[in-house]
Design a protein around this motif. Structure first.
Motif, PDB file in Angstrom:
ATOM      1  N   GLY A   1     -36.035  38.264 -49.980  1.00  0.00           N
ATOM      2  CA  GLY A   1     -36.405  37.552 -48.770  1.00  0.00           C
ATOM      3  C   GLY A   1     -37.583  36.623 -49.004  1.00  0.00           C
ATOM      4  N   LYS A   2     -37.789  35.735 -48.063  1.00  0.00           N
ATOM      5  CA  LYS A   2     -38.868  34.757 -48.165  1.00  0.00           C
ATOM      6  C   LYS A   2     -40.211  35.454 -48.234  1.00  0.00           C
ATOM      7  CE  LYS A   2     -40.564  30.545 -45.909  1.00  0.00           C
ATOM      8  NZ  LYS A   2     -40.366  29.639 -44.742  1.00  0.00           N
ATOM      9  N   ALA A   3     -40.989  35.144 -49.269  1.00  0.00           N
ATOM     10  CA  ALA A   3     -42.270  35.818 -49.475  1.00  0.00           C
ATOM     11  C   ALA A   3     -43.403  35.060 -48.813  1.00  0.00           C
ATOM     12  CB  ALA A   3     -42.548  35.954 -50.973  1.00  0.00           C
ATOM     13  N   SER A   4     -44.433  35.784 -48.414  1.00  0.00           N
ATOM     14  CA  SER A   4     -45.674  35.150 -47.987  1.00  0.00           C
ATOM     15  C   SER A   4     -46.411  34.681 -49.230  1.00  0.00           C
ATOM     16  CB  SER A   4     -46.534  36.132 -47.194  1.00  0.00           C
ATOM     17  OG  SER A   4     -45.855  36.589 -46.041  1.00  0.00           O
ATOM     18  N   LYS A   5     -47.292  33.703 -49.058  1.00  0.00           N
ATOM     19  CA  LYS A   5     -47.989  33.142 -50.209  1.00  0.00           C
ATOM     20  C   LYS A   5     -48.778  34.227 -50.927  1.00  0.00           C
ATOM     21  CE  LYS A   5     -48.337  28.427 -48.489  1.00  0.00           C
ATOM     22  NZ  LYS A   5     -49.236  27.305 -48.117  1.00  0.00           N
ATOM     23  N   GLY A   6     -48.506  34.363 -52.210  1.00  0.00           N
ATOM     24  CA  GLY A   6     -49.199  35.350 -53.013  1.00  0.00           C
ATOM     25  C   GLY A   6     -48.597  36.731 -52.962  1.00  0.00           C
ATOM     26  N   GLY A   7     -47.539  36.905 -52.149  1.00  0.00           N
ATOM     27  CA  GLY A   7     -46.938  38.221 -52.016  1.00  0.00           C
ATOM     28  C   GLY A   7     -45.570  38.294 -52.674  1.00  0.00           C
ATOM     29  N   PRO A   8     -45.051  39.480 -52.846  1.00  0.00           N
ATOM     30  CA  PRO A   8     -43.717  39.638 -53.437  1.00  0.00           C
ATOM     31  C   PRO A   8     -42.641  39.298 -52.415  1.00  0.00           C
ATOM     32  CG  PRO A   8     -44.579  41.768 -52.771  1.00  0.00           C
ATOM     33  CD  PRO A   8     -45.677  40.772 -52.509  1.00  0.00           C
ATOM     34  N   PRO A   9     -41.401  39.109 -52.856  1.00  0.00           N
ATOM     35  CA  PRO A   9     -40.308  38.858 -51.906  1.00  0.00           C
ATOM     36  C   PRO A   9     -40.192  39.998 -50.903  1.00  0.00           C
ATOM     37  CG  PRO A   9     -39.602  38.425 -54.150  1.00  0.00           C
ATOM     38  CD  PRO A   9     -40.951  39.071 -54.254  1.00  0.00           C
ATOM     39  N   LYS A  10     -39.961  39.631 -49.654  1.00  0.00           N
ATOM     40  CA  LYS A  10     -39.843  40.636 -48.595  1.00  0.00           C
ATOM     41  C   LYS A  10     -38.442  41.239 -48.597  1.00  0.00           C
ATOM     42  CE  LYS A  10     -43.254  38.399 -45.625  1.00  0.00           C
ATOM     43  NZ  LYS A  10     -43.498  37.741 -44.324  1.00  0.00           N
ATOM     44  N   ARG A  11     -38.368  42.505 -48.236  1.00  0.00           N
ATOM     45  CA  ARG A  11     -37.098  43.220 -48.223  1.00  0.00           C
ATOM     46  C   ARG A  11     -36.729  43.609 -46.797  1.00  0.00           C
ATOM     47  NH1 ARG A  11     -36.720  47.240 -53.402  1.00  0.00           N
ATOM     48  NH2 ARG A  11     -37.357  45.752 -55.008  1.00  0.00           N
ATOM     49  N   ARG A  12     -35.437  43.686 -46.562  1.00  0.00           N
ATOM     50  CA  ARG A  12     -34.960  44.138 -45.255  1.00  0.00           C
ATOM     51  C   ARG A  12     -33.491  44.525 -45.381  1.00  0.00           C
ATOM     52  NH1 ARG A  12     -34.254  38.604 -44.915  1.00  0.00           N
ATOM     53  NH2 ARG A  12     -32.335  37.883 -43.887  1.00  0.00           N
ATOM     54  N   SER A  13     -33.026  45.331 -44.466  1.00  0.00           N
ATOM     55  CA  SER A  13     -31.610  45.665 -44.360  1.00  0.00           C
ATOM     56  C   SER A  13     -31.029  44.917 -43.170  1.00  0.00           C
ATOM     57  CB  SER A  13     -31.407  47.172 -44.174  1.00  0.00           C
ATOM     58  OG  SER A  13     -31.730  47.876 -45.360  1.00  0.00           O
ATOM     59  N   VAL A  14     -29.923  44.242 -43.388  1.00  0.00           N
ATOM     60  CA  VAL A  14     -29.251  43.500 -42.320  1.00  0.00           C
ATOM     61  C   VAL A  14     -27.978  44.255 -41.955  1.00  0.00           C
ATOM     62  CG1 VAL A  14     -28.347  41.282 -41.581  1.00  0.00           C
ATOM     63  CG2 VAL A  14     -30.143  41.371 -43.325  1.00  0.00           C
ATOM     64  N   LEU A  15     -27.916  44.743 -40.735  1.00  0.00           N
ATOM     65  CA  LEU A  15     -26.769  45.526 -40.289  1.00  0.00           C
ATOM     66  C   LEU A  15     -25.598  44.622 -39.940  1.00  0.00           C
ATOM     67  CD1 LEU A  15     -28.581  48.078 -37.910  1.00  0.00           C
ATOM     68  CD2 LEU A  15     -28.160  48.265 -40.375  1.00  0.00           C
ATOM     69  N   THR A  16     -24.398  45.117 -40.168  1.00  0.00           N
ATOM     70  CA  THR A  16     -23.200  44.410 -39.733  1.00  0.00           C
ATOM     71  C   THR A  16     -23.020  44.652 -38.240  1.00  0.00           C
ATOM     72  OG1 THR A  16     -22.181  44.798 -41.895  1.00  0.00           O
ATOM     73  CG2 THR A  16     -20.726  44.150 -40.092  1.00  0.00           C
ATOM     74  N   VAL A  17     -22.992  43.585 -37.456  1.00  0.00           N
ATOM     75  CA  VAL A  17     -22.860  43.732 -36.003  1.00  0.00           C
ATOM     76  C   VAL A  17     -21.384  43.688 -35.631  1.00  0.00           C
ATOM     77  CG1 VAL A  17     -25.132  42.725 -35.562  1.00  0.00           C
ATOM     78  CG2 VAL A  17     -23.132  41.243 -35.639  1.00  0.00           C
ATOM     79  N   PRO A  18     -20.996  44.350 -34.547  1.00  0.00           N
ATOM     80  CA  PRO A  18     -19.573  44.413 -34.175  1.00  0.00           C
ATOM     81  C   PRO A  18     -18.934  43.047 -33.977  1.00  0.00           C
ATOM     82  CG  PRO A  18     -20.837  46.042 -32.953  1.00  0.00           C
ATOM     83  CD  PRO A  18     -21.835  45.200 -33.680  1.00  0.00           C
ATOM     84  N   GLU A  19     -19.697  42.085 -33.455  1.00  0.00           N
ATOM     85  CA  GLU A  19     -19.128  40.752 -33.243  1.00  0.00           C
ATOM     86  C   GLU A  19     -18.776  40.056 -34.548  1.00  0.00           C
ATOM     87  OE1 GLU A  19     -21.394  41.946 -29.707  1.00  0.00           O
ATOM     88  OE2 GLU A  19     -21.833  41.891 -31.852  1.00  0.00           O
ATOM     89  N   MET A  20     -19.355  40.515 -35.636  1.00  0.00           N
ATOM     90  CA  MET A  20     -19.087  39.930 -36.951  1.00  0.00           C
ATOM     91  C   MET A  20     -18.332  40.902 -37.857  1.00  0.00           C
ATOM     92  SD  MET A  20     -20.737  36.997 -36.680  1.00  0.00           S
ATOM     93  CE  MET A  20     -22.151  36.227 -35.871  1.00  0.00           C
ATOM     94  N   ASP A  21     -17.646  41.897 -37.273  1.00  0.00           N
ATOM     95  CA  ASP A  21     -17.017  42.909 -38.118  1.00  0.00           C
ATOM     96  C   ASP A  21     -15.844  42.371 -38.931  1.00  0.00           C
ATOM     97  OD1 ASP A  21     -15.200  42.547 -36.111  1.00  0.00           O
ATOM     98  OD2 ASP A  21     -15.160  44.635 -35.438  1.00  0.00           O
ATOM     99  N   TRP A  22     -15.418  41.128 -38.639  1.00  0.00           N
ATOM    100  CA  TRP A  22     -14.386  40.512 -39.476  1.00  0.00           C
ATOM    101  C   TRP A  22     -14.869  40.310 -40.912  1.00  0.00           C
ATOM    102  CZ3 TRP A  22     -16.778  36.127 -41.068  1.00  0.00           C
ATOM    103  CH2 TRP A  22     -17.721  35.551 -40.218  1.00  0.00           C
ATOM    104  N   ILE A  23     -16.190  40.318 -41.108  1.00  0.00           N
ATOM    105  CA  ILE A  23     -16.733  40.130 -42.451  1.00  0.00           C
ATOM    106  C   ILE A  23     -16.435  41.331 -43.353  1.00  0.00           C
ATOM    107  CG2 ILE A  23     -18.998  41.158 -42.063  1.00  0.00           C
ATOM    108  CD1 ILE A  23     -18.183  37.947 -44.081  1.00  0.00           C
TER     109      ILE A  23
END
Length: 407
Positions: free
Chosen positions: A227-249
């Protein structure tokens, strides 16, 4: 201190041309100072290049510059390319970088003021102030043409990407497998609201199960580690859930993992998106995939790959998800940033109005609910009919979950 003059200028050395030598030492010291702050080379290099660019424009050195020369530099940037004006955000970034450089060379702790005084009889000064820099008055300063795609445009884009696969096969040309992968990566970027770097940085091990939605299997979420890092920091991490409206993915990713990716023979390569050369997909290739689909779909040229992320934010809000949930999904540190990316439609706002009408507290205003006003608000269609609220239960591009043949 890291970057101090005595650390980058050799003692006892007499330069035949001292001005360029001191300038190079300044830039070397500033780069060292930034590395000590753990800034990336991708941040440091453009800053150094900007200082060199200003030096070439003025044909002078930092200790000789005055405000008029810096102002002339920005005036030249604004007028150099007719029809392609310098963006306000770009100008501010340039000015901020220059201000940081001037802060560095005017700080007595680094020794540059005394060094320049001794060698050239003049010390550098801070040249950028509130009265000659861009004022930050708006949260969003990007081009007005940049916007999220509508539901129909998202569907048209995906249809064009899928159609390119069939077109290549019909012509019996090479590249149908890569075209199928490109169509799938575009759908994934939209379905999870990813940035370019986040999509390119995905590995096969970043697929996650969501125990609350077992039907999605191993595609219940994806783990973003770049993920996009803040200046001087490591890349940010996150979990992105699959939402029902996009369950075709789910079907899209399942076909990619089980059929498309193995066809590239990736071996032990960890990358999720694999190229024909068995390497990780690049940012440039990702942009080309979007541009090819956009041109085939005959969509406006101002739309770019990042517009899919804008679309994801907007559509989640229109689906009724709380802003905090959307903020966490896309990895924004502040809710105000999420608000910049959301451009809800008039239909969404009309739905909120109709919902408010059903729950209106007429007694608070000392009068009963006006049914006629409610009927008038409900008629949002230009022809006077009842405004149609689309059913987004399956989300845009739900019809594109058919499994395309890999060969």
């Amino acid at each position: 201190m890291p970057g101090a003059a005595h650390l980058v200028l050799a003692d006892g050395v007499v330069h035949l041309d001292p001005e360029p030598a001191v300038l190079e030492a300044m830039l070397e010291g500033w780069a060292l100072q930034q590395r000590t702050r753990f800034l990336r080379e991708s941040t440091i290099r453009p800053r150094i290049a900007l200082i060199r660019r200003l030096a070439r424009f003025t044909n002078e050195y930092p200790w000789q510059w005055d405000p008029s020369e810096v102002e002339a530099f920005f005036d030249d940037l604004r007028t150099r390319r007719p029809g392609r004006p310098l963006a306000v955000s770009t100008a501010r970034n340039y000015q901020n970088d220059l201000r940081l450089f001037f802060d560095y060379i005017t700080d007595t702790r680094y020794g540059w003021p005394s060094t320049c005084n001794e060698r050239f009889g003049r010390a550098p000064v801070q040249l950028l102030h509130e009265w000659n820099t861009v004022t930050h008055t708006s949260e969003y300063e990007g081009a007005a043409e940049r916007r999220p795609l509508t539901y129909d445009e998202v569907q048209t884009l995906f249809d064009a990407a899928d159609g390119r696969v069939e077109e290549i096969r019909a012509r019996r040309r090479k590249g149908s497998l890569a075209a199928l992968r490109d169509a799938m990566v575009l759908k994934t970027i939209y379905a999870f609201g990813l940035r370019r770097q986040e999509a390119c940085g995905l590995d096969l091990c970043d697929l996650r199960r969501n125990p609350k939605v077992a039907d999605y299997g191993r595609f219940g979420a994806i783990f973003v580690r770049h993920g996009k890092a803040s200046k001087g920091g490591p890349p940010k991490r996150r979990s992105v859930l699959t939402v029902p409206e996009m369950d075709w993915i789910v079907d899209v990713l399942d076909q990619y993992v089980s059929e498309v990716r193995p066809a590239f023979v990736p071996g032990k390569h960890p990358a999720f998106w694999i190229t024909e050369r068995r390497d990780r997909m690049s940012l440039r290739r990702l942009n080309e995939a979007f541009e090819t689909a956009r041109r085939s779909a005959d969509l406006p040229a101002e739309l770019d790959l990042h517009s899919l992320r804008h679309s994801y934010v907007t559509h989640l809000i229109e689906f009724g998800y709380p802003e905090k949930f959307v903020q966490d999904q896309v990895g924004h540190a502040y809710a105000s940033t999420t608000a910049i990316y959301s451009h809800v439609s008039d239909e969404y706002r009309n739905r909120l109005l109709r919902r408010s009408l059903h729950a209106r507290h007429g007694d608070l205003w000392g009068r009963k609910r006006d049914q006629e006003d409610g009927h008038r608000l409900a008629a949002t269609d230009p022809d006077g009919g009842e405004g149609h609220v689309p059913d987004h239960g399956t989300g845009p591009a739900a019809g594109r979950t058919r499994r395309a043949s890999v060969t």
